[in-house]
Scaffold this active site. Structure first.
Site, mmCIF file in Angstrom:
data_model
loop_
_atom_site.group_PDB
_atom_site.id
_atom_site.type_symbol
_atom_site.label_atom_id
_atom_site.label_comp_id
_atom_site.label_asym_id
_atom_site.label_seq_id
_atom_site.Cartn_x
_atom_site.Cartn_y
_atom_site.Cartn_z
ATOM 1 N N SER A 212 25.816 56.331 33.517
ATOM 2 C CA SER A 212 24.620 55.536 33.793
ATOM 3 C C SER A 212 24.928 54.424 34.802
ATOM 4 O O SER A 212 25.558 54.689 35.829
ATOM 5 C CB SER A 212 24.068 54.979 32.471
ATOM 6 O OG SER A 212 22.799 54.410 32.664
ATOM 7 N N ASP B 74 16.839 64.439 32.245
ATOM 8 C CA ASP B 74 17.021 63.012 32.575
ATOM 9 C C ASP B 74 15.931 62.565 33.539
ATOM 10 O O ASP B 74 15.822 63.064 34.647
ATOM 11 C CB ASP B 74 18.413 62.811 33.193
ATOM 12 C CG ASP B 74 18.813 61.339 33.283
ATOM 13 O OD1 ASP B 74 17.925 60.472 33.391
ATOM 14 O OD2 ASP B 74 20.021 61.060 33.255
ATOM 15 N N HIS C 132 18.122 60.908 29.568
ATOM 16 C CA HIS C 132 19.208 60.087 30.094
ATOM 17 C C HIS C 132 20.188 59.677 28.996
ATOM 18 O O HIS C 132 21.399 59.610 29.222
ATOM 19 C CB HIS C 132 18.622 58.844 30.778
ATOM 20 C CG HIS C 132 19.682 57.967 31.350
ATOM 21 N ND1 HIS C 132 20.492 58.377 32.381
ATOM 22 C CD2 HIS C 132 20.103 56.723 31.015
ATOM 23 C CE1 HIS C 132 21.357 57.409 32.669
ATOM 24 N NE2 HIS C 132 21.137 56.405 31.856
#
Lengths: 361, 361
Positions: A145, A309, A342
């Site tokens: 991330s 995501d 995500h």
């Protein structure tokens, strides 16, 4: 911060990447496993926007960490082999210097007087801890991330200082959709009546804005498919109904996450880290991403992403993998079929564990 | 409301679907084309959550409508052939009775004293105008977005009263992701300091909440792909920078839409319509969607959807088409390749015009 947290004090001036100076700084860090004699077995883990340096439990701190199933003896990032290091990001509020810290001269929190934070500052400050530990070359840098942005800032500022690079559910820069979501989260916080241009107090916390920001965050972190399977149209009776709300399970789920978050994270730290994430761009150099990798990293790379995501969509990981391939790095790219969006790297960590473990073996 | 708006007054009590009574009501409507002698050429268009009855321009009102390219002489819904009717939804604020209307007994706006609104109420009240015009059977009911829910409520309450049914970018019920987004929009409005449990004033409008709601709406109405193509990471200089905001074009785009919306729509009307959209469920009857269609509609159907729709994802239109096929309705289903997400039916109306025009020919 827990019993396993170390604090590194840097008593010199730290010039920030986009201007401004910190007169000194503190960085909170944790480690797992033993550094070998040649200092050649260090794995540096960068975090997402909000986690602390507590990636995993240890003897000194049995509390589970945010990537508990990934790091430990016999786990994918195997602490029988590796010395694993994680530093709380500069600008955060889990022991490292940031907008919530006390300004050494005024005796009050920095808040909005903190200089603009860049992802580059997180990488550059982390280097101080790595050097303090006597590590010259890392075995691997692992960035999920926002931590993937920091990993790219790391290779940009410290070329060829890691043998391996893992970029997980990340990108070279934010999409306009991600910018839209994060800028709206920030708008919800700064327009909260209690935000008062950063002069909020413990008694009057910008809770409404932080709650909206967190719920919007969850909307961007998970996937519609997961929620369809998990909640469907089921009603909730955990929280009392509110005016026009709290009818469905998906609402009580968001509410639970918002309540946990509000007390845990400082609003200004959130704003600074959020803006830094939007502003980072490893593709905007004169020659772009390939030039960056060619100059700074051509080692063994791992790129992982998830097809659901929404925040860092899969094509962004494909871009990273293509750029690494183009400079003839030894890159393994995998698109993982998870419904958890995500956040899959956090919550579906068994699925991520296999390729990460194999790549490090 | 414009020079072509008609107002239908209903001076009797109107019982609401989920309880409560309106002592009387007013409905704003517009029409295009001429009703034929047998009253057999009427096309009823239901609207999405926020539009008025002004679907298209006319001689009496040259202002372009919200589906301007779809309705008119020689257009897909051809007013040389059809009498087209649109009624502003009950509960809205464009001329029809809703929470912003003056309560006939108190002389003040209804606001939160308005009874709970259901999509069913919008369909049932619209029937009053259709009957008033002497129309017994409709040639077609056309429902995009929330209007598709209303179209399904129409066939549920008035079985076999339309020969054709077009369900466009809609579903039999909201997904948990759509509920999450809408409930968060409502939370932003009711937690605005100026909302004051519905007692907001012209001078102190819950503008912050409405702005956040609209921006979040736009995030759900458009697609990440469109914004990537349209904005990328381009900076904006149209609006002055704000605290932590207004750096990128995608932000100024959202800001422009928010500013337009805030003055145009009443917060309570938005809350009522938004909750009604979440609550509607044509799949939750004992025997589900197929039973509903079997009992109420087996005519000629059109189902359209878009592969980038985040709010009413394509699989929901596939579900509608499957249920219609299962009851042997004559259904044409098309998945349109538009990058413009849920709003494609509005902004990419040329693409929608072809299948709608062919289906009506």
């Amino acid at each position: 911060m827990g019993p396993a947290t170390h604090y590194f004090q840097f008593d010199e001036e730290f010039p920030m990447y986009r201007g401004g100076i910190l007169p000194c700084l503190q960085l909170a860090w944790e480690s797992w496993g033993e550094l070998n004699e040649t200092q050649s077995n260090a794995v540096l883990v960068f975090t997402g926007l909000s986690p602390s340096a507590h990636v995993a439990s240890s003897e000194r701190d049995p509390e589970p960490g945010w990537w508990e199933r990934m790091i430990g003896p016999g786990k994918p990032i195997d602490t029988n082999r590796f010395f694993v290091l994680c530093v709380n990001s500069l600008g955060s509020c889990h022991g490292s210097t940031g907008p919530a810290s006390i300004h050494p001269r005024t005796g009050k929190p920095w808040r909005l007087s903190f200089p603009e934070l860049s992802i580059d500052d997180i990488a550059i400050s982390t280097r101080l801890v790595v050097e303090h530990l006597g590590i010259k070359t890392l075995h691997a840098v692992v960035g999920p991330s926002m931590g993937g942005l920091t990993a790219m800032a790391w290779v940009k500022h410290f070329p060829n200082s890691t043998e391996r690079l893992a970029l997980i559910s990340t990108a070279c820069s934010a999409t306009p959709m991600a910018v839209a979501i994060r800028s709206l989260q920030r708008e919800a916080i700064v327009t909260d009546r209690n935000f008062r241009e950063g002069n909020y107090s413990e008694d009057e916390w910008p809770e409404v804005g932080m709650r909206i920001a967190r719920k919007l965050g969850m909307i961007s972190y998970r996937s519609a498919t997961e929620w369809q399977q998990r909640f469907g149209r089921k009603h909730q009776d955990y929280f009392p109904a509110t005016l026009f709300g709290m009818r469905y399970q998906v609402e009580s789920y968001l509410e639970t996450h918002a309540r946990k978050f509000v007390g845990q994270f400082d609003p200004c730290c959130y704003l600074y880290l959020s803006r830094a994430t939007d502003a980072f761009d490893a593709c905007d150099t004169d020659r772009g991403l390939r030039a960056l990798f060619k100059r700074s990293f051509t080692g063994k790379a791992l790129v992982l992403g998830v097809d659901t995501d929404f925040l860092f969509p899969l094509y962004q990981q494909q871009e990273l993998a293509s750029a690494l391939e183009a400079v003839e790095a030894d890159v393994h790219f995998e698109a993982l079929p998870s419904v958890q969006g995500h956040d899959a790297f956090l919550v579906d960590s068994d699925r991520f564990g296999t390729p990460i473990g194999e790549w490090l073996r």
